[in-house]
Design an enzyme around this catalytic site. Structure first.
Site, short mmCIF file in Angstrom:
data_model
loop_
_atom_site.label_atom_id
_atom_site.label_comp_id
_atom_site.label_asym_id
_atom_site.label_seq_id
_atom_site.Cartn_x
_atom_site.Cartn_y
_atom_site.Cartn_z
N GLU A 61 0.83 -1.21 0.00
CA GLU A 61 0.00 0.00 0.00
C GLU A 61 0.86 1.25 0.00
OE1 GLU A 61 -3.44 2.48 0.55
OE2 GLU A 61 -3.53 0.30 0.41
N ARG A 90 3.80 -17.95 1.55
CA ARG A 90 4.83 -18.60 2.35
C ARG A 90 5.19 -17.65 3.49
NH1 ARG A 90 9.30 -21.71 -0.36
NH2 ARG A 90 10.69 -22.20 1.34
#
Length: 135
Positions: A61, A90
């Site tokens: 973001e 992961r």
């Protein structure tokens, strides 16, 4: 941690922002590519010891919003996140979280970015698609 290598005035000193709190370091910033990292420490981990997924989403973001804003500010426009779709692939337990954002679309009212989050071994740990509104 130092001020990111950006060429804009910020309303709040970087070290007092959320990005400063979790340790975002911008390494390279342009209107097509952004590279950043966060060093893993206890404050960015969730109780099970993994880096909190919110760190991945927040990195994407901030990186893409900043890069878009820097590109459109000269036209008197602003940029802010419109959509953040993060897929966690992961976990990262230690070391450094690395992120590379690549702009995929530059429209009049929206920009779309793809962000790859990797660990120190260059394993793909998350993929993020960010849509930034330009107003």
């Amino acid at each position: 941690m130092s001020q990111p290598p950006l060429t804009a005035e910020f309303a709040i000193p970087y070290e007092r922002t959320f990005d400063g709190l979790y340790g975002l370091e911008i390494l390279e910033a342009g209107d097509e590519l952004v590279r950043a990292q966060v060093r893993v420490r206890d404050e960015v981990r969730q109780p099970m010891g993994l880096v909190h997924g919110g760190v991945f989403a927040s990195m994407a973001e901030s990186m893409t919003s900043m890069a878009t804003a820097l590109a459109v500010m000269g036209e008197g426009r602003s940029a802010q996140g419109l959509s953040n779709q993060t897929s966690f692939l992961r976990p990262i337990l230690d070391g450094t979280v690395h992120a590379i954002a690549r702009r995929r679309h530059r429209g009049r009212t929206t920009w779309v970015w793809e962000v790859e989050i990797t660990d120190d071994a260059d394993h793909l740990c998350a993929l993020v698609r960010m849509t930034i509104a330009v107003r």
